[in-house]
Motif scaffolding. Structure first.
Motif, mmCIF file in Angstrom:
data_model
loop_
_atom_site.group_PDB
_atom_site.id
_atom_site.type_symbol
_atom_site.label_atom_id
_atom_site.label_comp_id
_atom_site.label_asym_id
_atom_site.label_seq_id
_atom_site.Cartn_x
_atom_site.Cartn_y
_atom_site.Cartn_z
ATOM 1 N N TRP A 27 0.810 -1.218 0.000
ATOM 2 C CA TRP A 27 0.000 0.000 0.000
ATOM 3 C C TRP A 27 0.840 1.265 0.000
ATOM 4 N N PRO A 28 1.903 1.337 0.781
ATOM 5 C CA PRO A 28 2.692 2.584 0.785
ATOM 6 C C PRO A 28 3.222 2.938 -0.594
ATOM 7 N N VAL A 29 3.826 1.977 -1.339
ATOM 8 C CA VAL A 29 4.341 2.302 -2.668
ATOM 9 C C VAL A 29 3.185 2.662 -3.599
ATOM 10 N N ALA A 30 2.088 1.902 -3.539
ATOM 11 C CA ALA A 30 0.917 2.199 -4.364
ATOM 12 C C ALA A 30 0.440 3.624 -4.105
ATOM 13 N N SER A 31 0.420 4.026 -2.834
ATOM 14 C CA SER A 31 -0.031 5.377 -2.501
ATOM 15 C C SER A 31 0.925 6.416 -3.052
ATOM 16 N N ALA A 32 2.220 6.103 -2.977
ATOM 17 C CA ALA A 32 3.202 7.040 -3.541
ATOM 18 C C ALA A 32 2.970 7.199 -5.040
ATOM 19 N N VAL A 33 2.698 6.080 -5.732
ATOM 20 C CA VAL A 33 2.392 6.140 -7.169
ATOM 21 C C VAL A 33 1.188 7.045 -7.405
ATOM 22 N N ALA A 34 0.169 6.882 -6.589
ATOM 23 C CA ALA A 34 -1.053 7.672 -6.750
ATOM 24 C C ALA A 34 -0.785 9.149 -6.505
ATOM 25 N N VAL A 35 0.026 9.449 -5.493
ATOM 26 C CA VAL A 35 0.319 10.853 -5.186
ATOM 27 C C VAL A 35 1.055 11.501 -6.360
ATOM 28 N N VAL A 36 2.031 10.797 -6.909
ATOM 29 C CA VAL A 36 2.776 11.352 -8.042
ATOM 30 C C VAL A 36 1.835 11.556 -9.241
ATOM 31 N N LEU A 37 0.950 10.577 -9.467
ATOM 32 C CA LEU A 37 -0.016 10.705 -10.568
ATOM 33 C C LEU A 37 -0.847 11.971 -10.401
ATOM 34 N N LEU A 38 -1.279 12.213 -9.167
ATOM 35 C CA LEU A 38 -2.094 13.400 -8.919
ATOM 36 C C LEU A 38 -1.309 14.670 -9.197
ATOM 37 N N VAL A 39 -0.029 14.660 -8.775
ATOM 38 C CA VAL A 39 0.799 15.842 -9.021
ATOM 39 C C VAL A 39 0.923 16.078 -10.529
ATOM 40 N N ILE A 40 1.102 14.985 -11.292
ATOM 41 C CA ILE A 40 1.187 15.126 -12.751
ATOM 42 C C ILE A 40 -0.128 15.695 -13.297
#
Ligand SMILES: Nc1ncnc2c1ncn2[C@@H]1O[C@H](COP(=O)(O)OP(=O)(O)O)[C@@H](O)[C@H]1O
Ligand SMILES: [Mg+2]
Lengths: 298, 382
Positions: free
Chosen positions: A265-278
């Motif tokens: 979950w932590p890495v998945a969440s990091a992926v999601a956060v970066v996606l949102l920033v993009i």
């Protein structure tokens, strides 16, 4: 400001807080945590019973390790780039398909327009998932498209479309077409036909009148449509999953795999956060476009 | 030595040798089975300021659009400068149109709007700049060149539309209700401005309007239209003084229409007739321009300002009628009296208010005499 107005204004903000901000903060928090074999599968968890000391302890355990990890494994940035490319190209294809349709609708006799609009919206009446499954039946090697082309004699062996990025492009163009058609149609429909006549009257050919007047006039609709397609296409999961096969890399799929296959979950969440920033970049641009258009109209 | 100012009369329509710039020969336009324009014949001469006047929906815009090339006549032929334009598309005609809605390009600046037509003919850059500057000066828009259409006022937009349509120096400029969106004061100023610009540029103007005052002010000739037909084409003065039908007389200004039966008067001036219009009323003495048969039904049209109101019949005038004032409209400089005759006929008469209001000679319910001359009104047969 009186209380009533304050209440009215606060409603959308309350919604945003409850449905966007709070979940987002939770995701951010998870992205700063570490995986653990536990429920939920990460540490630390905030234990309010321990008071201030507990909170400080909790904060000290958070780290940016997951974000660093994203930069180390090239899977992630490749997936982001590939998603950007697929989203951008399919937005372009959608635009190419949608513009003539919107143009034709705006030119259609008045009594036809409600029917045409209805037809554009009609696909939404069946589940999105079912419609994507239907494309599997059309695009697969033994699918309708190949059968038809073989019967016509255009091809001698089936085209491999299914489980390639071509199928993903087709799926995205198909799914998001209405989101492109509707804003362009709205822009063209508002346009006064006498503008075109004025251009022709001043010596422009029909084609250059289109190029110099109609196209610029429909620009706000084109921009709105492009964002409405690009933004959701970037994080698209279902279409690449069902049509794209294992070779098509998209960030939505990576996200899913991290969450549900790896249970990280932590890495998945990091992926999601970066996606949102993009995504924030195009969303802000979209907002500015809308605002500018509103100003121009007032 | 005193010199007589040479008087140049502009009336090419009276010159049989003059060649019209535009000729419409039996033009008919149908939309489905609706006839918007019904067999119209029309000649418009170079440098004319020609007005198409008629109520809304009578086909003025349709006629304009045929001249511009946006509609093709169902029947008939249009020639511009001697050339049949049936096969000439709008972008190839030396005709420009100022649209009723102005149709300014909202995404282009005032400058770019005016330059649009010049750029289409690939004129050299200096020539475009020079011409646009000239147009901006002509329409007093220099200060607004960089603005977008939504950043200027309605009157300024109207001038941009005019400048844009004049920029290519067309042989013919079509103006479709150019002043319709302006308020009254601005309209009047703009009318004079239009006349001035027309004169300075020497362009032939065809203006569409439903405002008779506007047509009378600006035009060298006026065509009065009704339901797709042209009722009369004449100079403003002739339209006013010599209408050819009740419709035209009624459409232009105020008029009294007296319906009666004509009989020729022997021994009087040429064409003299008398019109009996009511039991106990003295018949109207009038001059008919075309012969009328004994007892024929005719309409006698007379303008209110041609009738005087007095306590005694005026012996110098041929016509008299006795009645009672039932209404007075006070308009400052003039007053219009509504007088009811014994047979019920209502007649309006306008008098200038030479005296102050409180010393006015007539008031409500006064019994008065109306008098007018034999030539004051016109005899109409339709
Ligand atoms: N394209 C069209 N199709 C059908 N009817 C039309 C069309 N254009 C104009 N008309 C009809 O022709 C008549 C004259 O219209 P128009 O020339 O616009 O009138 P005006 O400009 O004098 O107000 C109207 O009754 C209008 O409804
Ligand atoms: Mg009109």
């Amino acid at each position: 400001m009186n209380l009533r107005r304050l209440l009215l204004i606060s409603v959308p903000y309350l919604w945003l807080t409850a449905l966007f901000l709070v979940p987002f903060l939770i995701v951010v928090k998870i992205s700063l945590s570490t995986t653990a074999i536990a429920i939920p599968p990460y540490t630390p968890t905030l234990d309010l019973a321990q008071g201030w000391a507990g909170f400080k302890d909790f904060l000290s355990q958070l780290s940016f390790d997951n974000f660093t990890f994203l930069t180390q494994d090239d899977l992630y940035w490749k997936a982001y780039l590939s998603s950007l490319q697929i989203a951008a190209l399919s937005t372009l294809f959608t635009l190419i398909v949608a513009y003539p349709i919107a143009y034709g609708m705006a030119r259609a006799p008045d009594e036809w327009r409600p029917t045409l609009l209805m037809l554009i919206i009609l696909p939404f009446w069946t589940s999105f998932l079912i419609r994507v499954y239907a494309w599997m039946g059309i695009l697969s090697d033994e699918g309708l498209l190949n059968q038809f082309l073989l019967w016509l004699g255009v091809i001698s062996s089936p085209l491999h479309i299914m489980n390639t990025s071509k199928a993903v492009y087709i799926g995205i163009v198909y799914t998001y077409l209405p989101f492109m058609i509707l804003p362009i149609y709205a822009a063209l429909d508002k346009m006064d036909d006498s503008l075109n006549e004025a251009a022709v009257d001043l010596g422009a050919s029909r084609l250059s009148a289109f190029w110099l007047v109609t196209l610029p006039m429909s620009r706000p609709g084109v921009i709105a449509g492009c964002f409405l397609v690009f933004i959701p296409a970037l994080g698209e999961y279902v279409i690449p999953q069902l049509l794209g096969g294992s070779k098509t890399l998209m960030i939505g799929k990576v996200l899913w795999d991290e969450f549900f296959s790896n249970r990280d979950w932590p890495v998945a969440s990091a992926v999601a956060v970066v996606l949102l920033v993009i995504l924030i970049v195009p969303i802000v641009l979209f907002q500015r476009n809308q605002q500018k258009q509103q100003e121009a109209e007032s | 030595m005193a010199q007589v100012k040479p008087q140049i009369v502009f009336d090419p329509w009276n010159d049989p040798k003059a060649k019209p710039l535009i000729q419409c020969r039996s033009i008919t336009k149908r939309f489905g089975d609706f006839t918007a324009i019904d067999t119209i014949d029309l000649n418009i001469y170079e440098k004319e300021f020609f007005a198409l006047l008629g109520p809304s929906g009578c086909g003025k815009t349709t006629l304009m659009r045929m001249l511009a090339g946006f509609e093709t006549p169902t029947e008939g032929k249009i020639t511009i400068d001697g050339q049949d334009v049936a096969q000439v598309p709008p972008n190839k005609r030396a005709v420009n149109m100022m649209f009723q809605s102005y149709a300014l390009f909202p995404h282009l600046s005032v400058w770019e709007n005016i330059a649009f037509g010049l750029k289409r003919e690939h004129a050299p850059k200096e020539r475009i700049e020079e011409r646009v500057a000239e147009m901006l000066r002509l329409t007093r828009l220099e200060k607004f060149a960089r603005r977008k259409p939504h950043q200027i006022s309605g009157g300024q937009r109207q001038r941009v539309a005019l400048a844009r349509s004049l920029a290519k120096a067309p042989k013919l400029l079509l103006l479709d209700e150019p002043l319709g969106a302006l308020d009254k004061k601005l309209r009047q100023d703009t009318q004079f401005e239009l006349m001035d610009i027309q004169e300075r540029t020497g362009t032939t103007f065809v203006i569409v309007t439903h405002d008779q005052e506007e047509a009378m002010t600006v035009a060298s000739r006026v065509a009065v239209m009704n339901a797709g037909e042209i009722m009369q084409i004449a100079t403003p003065a002739d339209i006013y003084e010599q209408p050819n039908s009740v419709y035209v007389a009624d459409f232009i200004g105020d008029v009294n229409i007296i319906e009666g039966n004509a009989s020729p008067v022997s021994g009087g001036p040429e064409g003299a007739i008398s019109i009996a219009y009511g039991e106990g009323q003295d018949p109207v003495q009038a001059i008919a321009t075309s012969p009328v048969t004994e007892g024929a039904k005719v309409f006698y049209a007379i303008r209110p300002e041609k009738i005087t109101v007095s306590h005694q019949p005026d012996p110098d005038r041929a016509n008299h009628a006795f009645g009672k004032i039932i209404d007075i409209a006070y308009l400052g400089n003039i007053s219009t009296y509504r007088v009811q005759l014994a047979n019920g006929q209502l007649i309006s008469a306008t008098m200038t208010n030479a005296r102050r209001l409180e010393r006015r000679a007539f008031t409500w319910e006064d019994e008065v005499w109306l008098s007018w001359t034999r030539t004051a009104g016109v005899v109409l047969t339709k």
